[in-house]
Motif scaffolding. Structure first.
Motif, PDB file in Angstrom:
ATOM      1  N   GLY A 278     -38.663 -50.485 -22.061  1.00 31.91           N
ATOM      2  CA  GLY A 278     -39.403 -51.098 -20.957  1.00 31.91           C
ATOM      3  C   GLY A 278     -40.665 -50.317 -20.634  1.00 31.91           C
ATOM      4  N   THR A 279     -40.539 -48.986 -20.593  1.00 31.98           N
ATOM      5  CA  THR A 279     -41.692 -48.122 -20.287  1.00 31.98           C
ATOM      6  C   THR A 279     -42.828 -48.396 -21.267  1.00 31.98           C
ATOM      7  OG1 THR A 279     -40.187 -46.393 -19.506  1.00 31.98           O
ATOM      8  CG2 THR A 279     -42.410 -45.683 -20.123  1.00 31.98           C
TER       9      THR A 279
ATOM     10  N   THR B  42     -35.644 -59.417 -21.127  1.00 30.27           N
ATOM     11  CA  THR B  42     -34.493 -60.238 -20.719  1.00 30.27           C
ATOM     12  C   THR B  42     -33.715 -59.544 -19.603  1.00 30.27           C
ATOM     13  OG1 THR B  42     -33.414 -59.401 -22.714  1.00 30.27           O
ATOM     14  CG2 THR B  42     -34.176 -61.676 -22.756  1.00 30.27           C
TER      15      THR B  42
ATOM     16  N   ARG C 245     -32.059 -59.645 -14.034  1.00 26.53           N
ATOM     17  CA  ARG C 245     -31.965 -58.980 -12.720  1.00 26.53           C
ATOM     18  C   ARG C 245     -32.653 -59.806 -11.640  1.00 26.53           C
ATOM     19  NH1 ARG C 245     -31.853 -54.591 -16.092  1.00 26.53           N
ATOM     20  NH2 ARG C 245     -34.099 -54.550 -16.359  1.00 26.53           N
TER      21      ARG C 245
ATOM     22  N   LEU D  43     -21.651 -54.973 -20.291  1.00 31.36           N
ATOM     23  CA  LEU D  43     -21.424 -55.880 -21.431  1.00 31.36           C
ATOM     24  C   LEU D  43     -22.637 -56.773 -21.640  1.00 31.36           C
ATOM     25  CD1 LEU D  43     -17.800 -56.987 -20.487  1.00 31.36           C
ATOM     26  CD2 LEU D  43     -18.476 -55.300 -22.218  1.00 31.36           C
TER      27      LEU D  43
ATOM     28  N   GLY E  53     -35.526 -56.172 -25.176  1.00 31.35           N
ATOM     29  CA  GLY E  53     -34.122 -56.460 -24.852  1.00 31.35           C
ATOM     30  C   GLY E  53     -33.606 -57.731 -25.494  1.00 31.35           C
TER      31      GLY E  53
ATOM     32  N   ARG F 278     -30.534 -59.030 -29.243  1.00 31.61           N
ATOM     33  CA  ARG F 278     -29.611 -57.919 -29.048  1.00 31.61           C
ATOM     34  C   ARG F 278     -28.346 -58.085 -29.872  1.00 31.61           C
ATOM     35  NH1 ARG F 278     -31.043 -56.045 -23.766  1.00 31.61           N
ATOM     36  NH2 ARG F 278     -29.908 -54.169 -23.246  1.00 31.61           N
TER      37      ARG F 278
ATOM     38  N   ARG G  64     -33.044 -42.127 -13.746  1.00 39.07           N
ATOM     39  CA  ARG G  64     -33.876 -43.324 -13.558  1.00 39.07           C
ATOM     40  C   ARG G  64     -33.638 -43.907 -12.171  1.00 39.07           C
ATOM     41  NH1 ARG G  64     -34.000 -48.408 -17.567  1.00 39.07           N
ATOM     42  NH2 ARG G  64     -31.752 -48.418 -17.236  1.00 39.07           N
TER      43      ARG G  64
ATOM     44  N   ARG H  34     -22.378 -49.185 -22.203  1.00 38.41           N
ATOM     45  CA  ARG H  34     -23.568 -49.850 -22.761  1.00 38.41           C
ATOM     46  C   ARG H  34     -23.941 -49.254 -24.117  1.00 38.41           C
ATOM     47  NH1 ARG H  34     -27.642 -49.043 -18.068  1.00 38.41           N
ATOM     48  NH2 ARG H  34     -29.134 -50.128 -19.391  1.00 38.41           N
TER      49      ARG H  34
HETATM   50  P1  AP5 Z   1     -36.751 -47.372 -19.756  1.00 36.68           P
HETATM   51  O1  AP5 Z   1     -38.118 -47.622 -20.294  1.00 36.68           O
HETATM   52  O2  AP5 Z   1     -36.379 -47.998 -18.472  1.00 36.68           O
HETATM   53  O3  AP5 Z   1     -35.653 -47.672 -20.892  1.00 36.68           O
HETATM   54  P2  AP5 Z   1     -35.159 -49.029 -21.517  1.00 36.68           P
HETATM   55  O4  AP5 Z   1     -34.990 -48.779 -22.977  1.00 36.68           O
HETATM   56  O5  AP5 Z   1     -36.061 -50.164 -21.126  1.00 36.68           O
HETATM   57  O6  AP5 Z   1     -33.754 -49.090 -20.800  1.00 36.68           O
HETATM   58  P3  AP5 Z   1     -32.945 -50.281 -20.168  1.00 36.68           P
HETATM   59  O7  AP5 Z   1     -31.767 -49.676 -19.475  1.00 36.68           O
HETATM   60  O8  AP5 Z   1     -33.802 -51.193 -19.330  1.00 36.68           O
HETATM   61  O9  AP5 Z   1     -32.478 -50.988 -21.427  1.00 36.68           O
HETATM   62  P4  AP5 Z   1     -31.253 -51.806 -21.638  1.00 36.68           P
HETATM   63  O10 AP5 Z   1     -31.598 -52.354 -22.955  1.00 36.68           O
HETATM   64  O11 AP5 Z   1     -29.933 -51.195 -21.543  1.00 36.68           O
HETATM   65  O12 AP5 Z   1     -31.240 -52.745 -20.351  1.00 36.68           O
HETATM   66  P5  AP5 Z   1     -31.867 -54.171 -20.073  1.00 36.68           P
HETATM   67  O13 AP5 Z   1     -32.547 -54.090 -18.784  1.00 36.68           O
HETATM   68  O14 AP5 Z   1     -32.589 -54.716 -21.246  1.00 36.68           O
HETATM   69  O15 AP5 Z   1     -36.549 -45.790 -19.680  1.00 36.68           O
HETATM   70  C1  AP5 Z   1     -35.354 -45.240 -19.170  1.00 36.68           C
HETATM   71  C2  AP5 Z   1     -35.683 -44.048 -18.244  1.00 36.68           C
HETATM   72  O16 AP5 Z   1     -36.206 -42.984 -19.033  1.00 36.68           O
HETATM   73  C3  AP5 Z   1     -36.747 -44.372 -17.177  1.00 36.68           C
HETATM   74  O17 AP5 Z   1     -36.427 -43.718 -15.986  1.00 36.68           O
HETATM   75  C4  AP5 Z   1     -38.058 -43.819 -17.782  1.00 36.68           C
HETATM   76  O18 AP5 Z   1     -38.965 -43.415 -16.775  1.00 36.68           O
HETATM   77  C5  AP5 Z   1     -37.549 -42.665 -18.628  1.00 36.68           C
HETATM   78  N1  AP5 Z   1     -38.287 -42.472 -19.871  1.00 36.68           N
HETATM   79  C6  AP5 Z   1     -38.807 -43.428 -20.678  1.00 36.68           C
HETATM   80  N2  AP5 Z   1     -39.412 -42.874 -21.750  1.00 36.68           N
HETATM   81  C7  AP5 Z   1     -39.235 -41.527 -21.618  1.00 36.68           C
HETATM   82  C8  AP5 Z   1     -39.623 -40.402 -22.429  1.00 36.68           C
HETATM   83  N3  AP5 Z   1     -40.313 -40.551 -23.581  1.00 36.68           N
HETATM   84  N4  AP5 Z   1     -39.254 -39.162 -21.992  1.00 36.68           N
HETATM   85  C9  AP5 Z   1     -38.549 -38.996 -20.823  1.00 36.68           C
HETATM   86  N5  AP5 Z   1     -38.180 -40.027 -20.017  1.00 36.68           N
HETATM   87  C10 AP5 Z   1     -38.505 -41.265 -20.413  1.00 36.68           C
HETATM   88  O19 AP5 Z   1     -30.509 -55.025 -19.957  1.00 36.68           O
HETATM   89  C11 AP5 Z   1     -29.593 -54.821 -18.896  1.00 36.68           C
HETATM   90  C12 AP5 Z   1     -28.378 -55.702 -19.131  1.00 36.68           C
HETATM   91  O20 AP5 Z   1     -28.780 -57.081 -19.180  1.00 36.68           O
HETATM   92  C13 AP5 Z   1     -27.630 -55.484 -20.440  1.00 36.68           C
HETATM   93  O21 AP5 Z   1     -26.700 -54.432 -20.342  1.00 36.68           O
HETATM   94  C14 AP5 Z   1     -26.966 -56.844 -20.638  1.00 36.68           C
HETATM   95  O22 AP5 Z   1     -25.836 -56.997 -19.809  1.00 36.68           O
HETATM   96  C15 AP5 Z   1     -28.028 -57.809 -20.134  1.00 36.68           C
HETATM   97  N6  AP5 Z   1     -28.928 -58.280 -21.205  1.00 36.68           N
HETATM   98  C16 AP5 Z   1     -30.273 -58.072 -21.298  1.00 36.68           C
HETATM   99  N7  AP5 Z   1     -30.766 -58.655 -22.392  1.00 36.68           N
HETATM  100  C17 AP5 Z   1     -29.722 -59.252 -23.015  1.00 36.68           C
HETATM  101  C18 AP5 Z   1     -29.597 -59.989 -24.218  1.00 36.68           C
HETATM  102  N8  AP5 Z   1     -30.662 -60.252 -25.013  1.00 36.68           N
HETATM  103  N9  AP5 Z   1     -28.366 -60.437 -24.560  1.00 36.68           N
HETATM  104  C19 AP5 Z   1     -27.294 -60.200 -23.790  1.00 36.68           C
HETATM  105  N10 AP5 Z   1     -27.337 -59.501 -22.644  1.00 36.68           N
HETATM  106  C20 AP5 Z   1     -28.553 -59.020 -22.260  1.00 36.68           C
END
Ligand code: AP5
Length: 214
Positions: free
Chosen positions: A14-15, A31, A36, A57, A85, A88, A127, A171
């Motif tokens: 996301g970042t 996504t 959310r 999940l 995202g 997946r 985070r 996760r």
């Molecule tokens: P951040 O950029 O927020 O990480 P991210 O990879 O985007 O993490 P997410 O938790 O959002 O990913 P996710 O895939 O689990 O969740 P999603 O929202 O897609 O960075 C994380 C932290 O680290 C931040 O605080 C940032 O500041 C820091 N950071 C970043 N880069 C850094 C660096 N280089 N060094 C140090 N710190 C750093 O999905 C959530 C839920 O939705 C899923 O669990 C699932 O239930 C559902 N969902 C979403 N999409 C689908 C799909 N396609 N199919 C089925 N279910 C889905």
């Protein structure tokens, strides 16, 4: 430019996706953010997704695929987009390929941000997400100017329900079993690029841009 971001939860998809979207003026389609927003607004989709998300999940493919395929047909996607995202699972990737074929499009690059599990668990506990606009921060690596207050909208920042350590473990397990196979899927299609996500945010971004501008 049509880009997919891959990587474990918290790898930094996301970042980086936000910064890439801003640089190339293309929509960032997350996504997780869409789901959310739906749970915050109490929509039918949000109600169905909430339980899965809180348990760490995946939301069922049937709910996700039409949602994304519809989004990709909106006008702002004509110049490209960055998918964060999604896909997946292999069925999501196959459905995306089929839908894009019908639209006469294809993905240019799938970027996988690689971060070991032990770094992820540490990162996620730091985070903070805004309860109102959904923007994300990090207490050490990307702090807001006032503790636990969002710089963008002034609302409170919280630890996301699914960022609690036991849910992060779940996760990660789901990622390894259901999402990691996409690395091979996109390697086989010659569009996978791997990036070291343990470097600081700016270096990760610069390395991604280097790949995109080859
Ligand atoms: P951040 O950029 O927020 O990480 P991210 O990879 O985007 O993490 P997410 O938790 O959002 O990913 P996710 O895939 O689990 O969740 P999603 O929202 O897609 O960075 C994380 C932290 O680290 C931040 O605080 C940032 O500041 C820091 N950071 C970043 N880069 C850094 C660096 N280089 N060094 C140090 N710190 C750093 O999905 C959530 C839920 O939705 C899923 O669990 C699932 O239930 C559902 N969902 C979403 N999409 C689908 C799909 N396609 N199919 C089925 N279910 C889905």
């Amino acid at each position: 430019m049509k880009i997919i971001m891959l990587g474990a939860p918290g790898a930094g998809k996301g970042t980086q996706a936000k910064k890439i979207a801003e640089k190339y003026q293309i929509p960032h389609i997350s996504t997780g953010d869409i789901l959310r927003e739906n749970t915050r607004n109490g929509t039918e989709l949000g109600k169905k997704a909430k339980g899965y998300m809180e348990q760490g999940l995946l939301v069922p493919d049937t709910l996700m695929i039409d949602l994304v395929v519809d989004r990709l047909q909106q006008k702002d996607c004509t110049k490209g987009y960055i998918l964060d995202g999604f896909p997946r699972t292999i069925p999501q990737a196959e459905s995306l390929d089929e839908a894009l074929k019908e639209l006469g499009q294809k993905i240019d690059v799938a970027i996988s941000i690689e971060v070991p599990d032990e770094n992820i668990i540490r990162r996620m506990s730091g985070r903070r997400a805004c309860v109102s606009c959904g923007s994300t921060w990090h207490i050490i690596h990307n702090p807001s100017s006032r503790e636990d207050i969002c710089d963008i909208c002034g609302e409170a920042l919280m630890l996301r329900e699914d960022d609690k350590p036991e849910t992060v473990q779940k996760r990660l397990a789901v990622y390894h079993s259901q999402t990691h196979p996409l690395i091979q899927y996109y390697t086989d299609r010659n569009i996978l690029k791997e990036i070291d996500g343990t470097k600081d945010m700016k270096d990760v971004f610069d390395n991604i841009i280097r790949i995109l501008e080859v």
